[in-house]
Write an enzyme that holds these catalytic residues in place. Sequence first.
Site, PDB file in Angstrom:
ATOM      1  N   HIS A 151       0.826  -1.203   0.000  1.00 29.05           N
ATOM      2  CA  HIS A 151       0.000   0.000   0.000  1.00 29.05           C
ATOM      3  C   HIS A 151       0.866   1.260   0.000  1.00 29.05           C
ATOM      4  O   HIS A 151       1.999   1.252   0.486  1.00 29.05           O
ATOM      5  CB  HIS A 151      -0.940   0.012   1.204  1.00 29.05           C
ATOM      6  CG  HIS A 151      -2.165  -0.828   1.012  1.00 29.05           C
ATOM      7  ND1 HIS A 151      -2.869  -1.376   2.056  1.00 29.05           N
ATOM      8  CD2 HIS A 151      -2.815  -1.222  -0.117  1.00 29.05           C
ATOM      9  CE1 HIS A 151      -3.893  -2.068   1.591  1.00 29.05           C
ATOM     10  NE2 HIS A 151      -3.883  -1.985   0.266  1.00 29.05           N
ATOM     11  N   HIS A 191      -7.726  -3.617   8.677  1.00 28.94           N
ATOM     12  CA  HIS A 191      -7.015  -3.462   9.955  1.00 28.94           C
ATOM     13  C   HIS A 191      -7.772  -4.134  11.092  1.00 28.94           C
ATOM     14  O   HIS A 191      -9.007  -4.132  11.126  1.00 28.94           O
ATOM     15  CB  HIS A 191      -6.823  -1.980  10.274  1.00 28.94           C
ATOM     16  CG  HIS A 191      -6.024  -1.247   9.264  1.00 28.94           C
ATOM     17  ND1 HIS A 191      -4.654  -1.169   9.315  1.00 28.94           N
ATOM     18  CD2 HIS A 191      -6.395  -0.566   8.148  1.00 28.94           C
ATOM     19  CE1 HIS A 191      -4.211  -0.461   8.276  1.00 28.94           C
ATOM     20  NE2 HIS A 191      -5.258  -0.092   7.561  1.00 28.94           N
ATOM     21  N   ASP A 196       0.040  -2.781  14.855  1.00 29.12           N
ATOM     22  CA  ASP A 196      -0.852  -1.896  14.102  1.00 29.12           C
ATOM     23  C   ASP A 196      -1.968  -1.364  15.008  1.00 29.12           C
ATOM     24  O   ASP A 196      -2.700  -2.136  15.627  1.00 29.12           O
ATOM     25  CB  ASP A 196      -1.441  -2.691  12.933  1.00 29.12           C
ATOM     26  CG  ASP A 196      -2.437  -1.907  12.085  1.00 29.12           C
ATOM     27  OD1 ASP A 196      -2.492  -0.667  12.213  1.00 29.12           O
ATOM     28  OD2 ASP A 196      -3.161  -2.549  11.297  1.00 29.12           O
TER      29      ASP A 196
END
Length: 557
Positions: A73, A369, A196
Amino acid sequence: MKEKKLSIFSLGGRGEVGNNMIVFENEEDILILDAGVLFPDEDKYGIELIIPDINYLLDKKEKIRGIIFSHGHEDHIGAVPYILELINPPLFGTDLTLGLIEKKLKDAGLLDKAKLNSIGPYGNYRKIKLNTFEIEFCHVNHSIPGAVAMRIKTPVGYIVYTGDFKFDQTPLSNPQTDFEVLSDWGKEGVLALLGDSTNSEREGHSLSERVVAKTLENSFLLTRGRIIIATFSSNIDRIQQIVNATRKSGRKMVITGKSMANTIEIAANLGYIDIPPDTLISIEEAKNLKPEQIVLLMTGSQGEYRAVLSRVARGEHREIAIIPGDTVYLSSSPIPGNEKAIGETINLLYSLGARVIYGGMMDLHASGHACKEEIKLMLNLIRPKYLIPVHGEFRHLYHHAQIARQVGMSPENILIALNGDIIVLGEKEAKIEGKINTGELYIGGNQISATGAIVLNDRKMLAENGFVNVIIALDSAGNLLDNPVLISRGFVYNKEAEKLLEEAKKLVVKTLEEEKKNRSFLKKSIYQTLNKYFYEKTNRSPLILIEIMEIPVLSPV
C-alpha cells in the site's frame, strides 16, 4: 561487558495515518521497515504527497542494510522513488509488493539503480540475514495480497512487527493469517511487539471480505441501469470481488484510470487476480451496450481531486459522464481528513441524477485493519514483554495501549512514542531516551520540493485572502514620479475594490512623504500601513507585494 542496546524510532507513521517508516539502529547496523507516503490535507496548497524527512539517515548510509516492506500500500511503499535518489539500500518484499515498487521505479527511471530482493512466495518465505539482524516472515490478512508480519532477531532479542493486519476467518482468495507461526513466535519469546493501531478504537472484529463479496453480488443483481464503483486501486481482493459480481450479474467491466489499470495488470501477471478476458471491454465498446450491461471500475472513493470519479462528478472527464439513473458505489472507508472531499463528490453525483451508495448504507467495505478483539488475539499469541504501538494518530496509539492493559500487560511495559522519540531496548529494560529531529518532505511535480512552511503560508494567504500588488516609481532623490499603482486579485469584488484601492493609494503617498528620509524602512512601513488598513476595512489580510522602482531622471542637455 558492555550491555547490548537497540534503538527503535519512527521517521513517520506515529501521530498520523500514513508516512510509515520505522528505523532499527544499533552500533553496527540500521534496518528500515517500510517507506510510505502521507496524502496532504487540503491546506497543503500545491502539494501532491508528503514523505518522511530522512535527513537523519543521510550521514549513516553505510550502516543501512536494507528496507523491508510489510505490504504494497502507498502508505508503506509510496516514498521509495523519492528516497532512492538519496539513499539506495537493498529492498525486500513479497512478489506483489516488489511488483508494485518496480512499476514506481520504472516510471521514475530508477529501476536499473534499485536492488530488489524477493522474500519468496506464500508458504515458502525465506529468512533474511542482514549482518546483526535476521528477519523471518508470517502471512497475514490485509486488503492486499502479499502482506506479512515479521520477526526480527536482534542482539537484544526478538522484535515482532505486525505490519497492517487483520484476522479474517473466512477470506476469499487468500489463506487465513498464519496463527501457527505467530503462536510459535510467542512461545519462543518476544521482547517487543510493534503493533498496528489503526482500528484500536473499533469494538469487536473487522468485517470479513466474504460478507462484502456477497453484498456486492446481491446488489449488482438488483441494480438497474449502469453501475459505477470506486475503490482503492491497491485493494486487490475488492477488485476481484467486483469482477466476480460483474460476471454473476451478466455485465461487462470497463477499467478506468491509469493507476487502477497498472495495479490490476501487475496483480494479474502474478496470479493474484483472475479476470476472464471476455469480462473486460473498452470505453468505446461500452458505448454499444445498454447501461444495465455495464460496470465502470475506477478510483476516487476518497474524493481525490484528480481521481476518475471526482473528475466525472465535476463533469470534467473526457469520456465518461453521469447518466440519470446511474448507481455509484463507494467501496471504502474515509481516510481521516478526506471526509469533506468525499462529501463534495457525493453531493455532485446526487445533483447529476445518480443514486449513491456509501458509508453504512451497505456492507460495501471491510477494513484491512484489526479491531479490538483481533488486537487482543495478536497480543495473546505473541505475548511480548513490551508493546510499542505504531500506525495511527495519538488516540489510536493510546487505545492500543489500553487494550494491552486489558489483556494483562503492565503499564510500565507499554511505550507510546511519537515520531522521533527514541525507544532504547536492552535485554533487561526499555525506555524512551531522547529524540531525533523529524519532519516532512513535500512532493510536487513528481520530485522533492523545496517548499517550506513560509511558502505554504503564502499559498494559504493567497487562497484565502488574495493579494495586492503595489508598484511605486521614485527618482533617485526619493520623489514620487507618478501615482502608485495597486493591482488586486482574489481580494475584494471589483466594484468594491475601486474605492478601497483609491484610499490605499493615498495612504501609500502619505507614508512615502513621512518616510522619505528613512528609505531603508520604506517597504516595511508601507506594508504595515496597508495591512492594518485592509484588515480594518475588510477583516481580511491579503498577501501584499511591494515593488519600488528607482528610475534615474536625465537632466536636459
